[in-house]
Scaffold this motif. Structure first.
Motif, PDB file in Angstrom:
ATOM      1  N   UNK A 113       0.867  -1.213  -0.006  1.00 57.79           N
ATOM      2  CA  UNK A 113       0.093  -0.087   0.162  1.00 57.79           C
ATOM      3  C   UNK A 113       0.833   1.295   0.181  1.00 57.79           C
ATOM      4  N   UNK A 114       0.181   2.451  -0.566  1.00 55.01           N
ATOM      5  CA  UNK A 114       0.769   3.577  -0.495  1.00 55.01           C
ATOM      6  C   UNK A 114      -0.387   4.643   0.042  1.00 55.01           C
ATOM      7  N   UNK A 188       4.556   4.622   3.283  1.00 51.92           N
ATOM      8  CA  UNK A 188       5.136   5.368   2.275  1.00 51.92           C
ATOM      9  C   UNK A 188       3.914   6.328   1.996  1.00 51.92           C
ATOM     10  N   UNK A 189       4.571   7.720   1.839  1.00 53.77           N
ATOM     11  CA  UNK A 189       3.646   8.720   1.603  1.00 53.77           C
ATOM     12  C   UNK A 189       4.124   9.459   0.532  1.00 53.77           C
ATOM     13  N   UNK A 190       3.192   9.790  -0.431  1.00 49.10           N
ATOM     14  CA  UNK A 190       3.189  10.931  -1.341  1.00 49.10           C
ATOM     15  C   UNK A 190       2.311  12.289  -0.637  1.00 49.10           C
ATOM     16  N   UNK A 209       8.788  13.909   6.168  1.00 50.08           N
ATOM     17  CA  UNK A 209       9.877  13.367   6.197  1.00 50.08           C
ATOM     18  C   UNK A 209      10.395  13.270   7.661  1.00 50.08           C
ATOM     19  N   UNK A 210       9.988  13.784   8.742  1.00 52.68           N
ATOM     20  CA  UNK A 210      10.534  13.395  10.095  1.00 52.68           C
ATOM     21  C   UNK A 210       9.447  12.498  10.610  1.00 52.68           C
ATOM     22  N   UNK A 211       8.062  12.275  10.117  1.00 53.17           N
ATOM     23  CA  UNK A 211       6.979  11.492  10.729  1.00 53.17           C
ATOM     24  C   UNK A 211       7.301  10.186  10.639  1.00 53.17           C
ATOM     25  N   UNK A 212       7.288   9.836   9.529  1.00 53.60           N
ATOM     26  CA  UNK A 212       7.088   8.320   8.964  1.00 53.60           C
ATOM     27  C   UNK A 212       8.487   7.640   8.651  1.00 53.60           C
ATOM     28  N   UNK A 213       8.438   6.343   8.768  1.00 53.14           N
ATOM     29  CA  UNK A 213       9.647   5.391   8.696  1.00 53.14           C
ATOM     30  C   UNK A 213       9.809   5.078   6.979  1.00 53.14           C
ATOM     31  N   UNK A 214       8.792   5.428   6.517  1.00 54.18           N
ATOM     32  CA  UNK A 214       8.836   5.113   5.220  1.00 54.18           C
ATOM     33  C   UNK A 214       9.038   5.864   4.121  1.00 54.18           C
ATOM     34  N   UNK A 215       9.130   5.663   2.854  1.00 51.21           N
ATOM     35  CA  UNK A 215       9.562   6.785   1.819  1.00 51.21           C
ATOM     36  C   UNK A 215       8.794   7.953   1.695  1.00 51.21           C
ATOM     37  N   UNK A 216       9.282   8.909   1.329  1.00 53.35           N
ATOM     38  CA  UNK A 216       8.157  10.106   1.238  1.00 53.35           C
ATOM     39  C   UNK A 216       8.595  11.043   0.145  1.00 53.35           C
ATOM     40  N   UNK A 217       7.497  11.379  -0.879  1.00 59.24           N
ATOM     41  CA  UNK A 217       7.592  11.992  -1.999  1.00 59.24           C
ATOM     42  C   UNK A 217       6.478  13.147  -2.060  1.00 59.24           C
ATOM     43  N   UNK A 218       7.095  14.535  -2.085  1.00 58.18           N
ATOM     44  CA  UNK A 218       6.301  15.487  -1.980  1.00 58.18           C
ATOM     45  C   UNK A 218       6.271  16.568  -2.716  1.00 58.18           C
ATOM     46  N   UNK A 219       5.388  17.560  -3.185  1.00 65.33           N
ATOM     47  CA  UNK A 219       5.357  18.846  -3.763  1.00 65.33           C
ATOM     48  C   UNK A 219       4.347  19.737  -3.302  1.00 65.33           C
TER      49      UNK A 219
END
Length: 267
Positions: A113-114, A188-190, A209-219
């Motif tokens: 999941x994402x 993992x978060x977008x 970026x500081x909250x999750x241990x998963x990969x983060x992609x943002x805009x």
């Protein structure tokens, strides 16, 4: 396109499903939003998505109906997904819906999941439970978000209907839900935020970026709290949703390959 057929689990509107869907998308709307609110985002999904939209019950004018917990919202859809073909899942949460999405993800531990977070931040999560919320508090949120004009809020009937919907959404939130997401998030978060969002400033959005241990992609995109519905941002939102679905499908393929490699074959 979105339908209003309630053939799925309770609190969910099932969306029309393509044949041989590649992924399941779960939409969690902003407070007061629902199926109609997400028609714009629905049509931005890539082909091959089976989708559902959360639709909370509306409290009437009399005694308020008890609001469901996030577990009661998430567990039925988790069971539905487990009973069907194994597919990757993309959970899309807007504003308060982001908390719903992240909490629901914890019920899908065995599913690739994402999470897609729109117009919400880790800091914003702590502002989702300012109980007891007064009507004026809801109205200030509405004005700050740009969701409604002061003239419309001056209409008592409009004001009552909107604040009732907001009250329903906020009453679902429990302090332990917020604590669980903030203290043990591995999704993992977008994410995407509005450059002029007064409720969730762009600087707060980057805290994922500081909250999750998963990969983060943002805009960060032009616009306020409801930037995702602006025509000028259509292509950017489409790209983000497409990238999230593609990532979930890729994770699913990796999971299947790992399971296949772990199976011994005998002649």
């Amino acid at each position: 396109m979105l339908t209003t057929t309630t053939t799925g689990p309770r609190y969910w509107h099932q969306l029309q499903s393509p044949t041989d869907a590649l992924a399941t998308v779960l939409f969690f709307p902003f407070a007061g939003g629902g199926v109609d609110s997400l028609r714009t985002l629905d049509r931005l999904l890539p082909p091959g998505c089976d989708a559902y939209c959360l639709s909370l019950p509306r409290n009437g004018d009399g005694e308020a109906a008890p609001s469901p917990t996030l577990a009661e919202i998430a567990e039925p859809i988790a069971r539905e997904l487990a009973a069907g073909p194994l597919r990757p899942v993309v959970l899309v949460g807007m504003s308060i819906g982001a908390l719903f999405a992240l909490k629901a993800a914890s019920h899908l531990a065995a599913t690739p999941r994402v999470c897609v977070v729109i117009a919400q931040s880790p800091a914003g999560l702590t502002r989702l439970h300012p109980a007891p919320f007064r009507e004026d508090d809801y109205c200030r949120l509405l004005e700050a978000s740009g969701a409604i004009t002061p003239d419309a809020l001056a209409d008592a009937e409009v004001r009552d209907e909107i604040t009732r919907r907001l009250r329903t959404a906020f009453s679902v939130v429990r302090e332990d839900d917020i604590r669980a997401v903030r203290e043990d998030c591995a999704e993992e978060i977008f994410y995407a935020g509005g450059a002029t969002d007064l409720l969730v400033p762009p600087g707060e959005m980057r805290q994922w970026h500081d909250l999750t241990h998963g990969r983060v992609t943002g805009r960060i995109l032009p616009g306020g709290h409801f930037f995702a519905f602006e025509k000028s941002n259509e292509n950017a939102v489409r790209e983000m949703l497409g990238a999230a679905v593609e990532r979930a499908v890729s994770q699913h393929a990796q999971t299947l390959n790992q399971k296949t490699e772990g199976v011994e074959t005998r002649e």
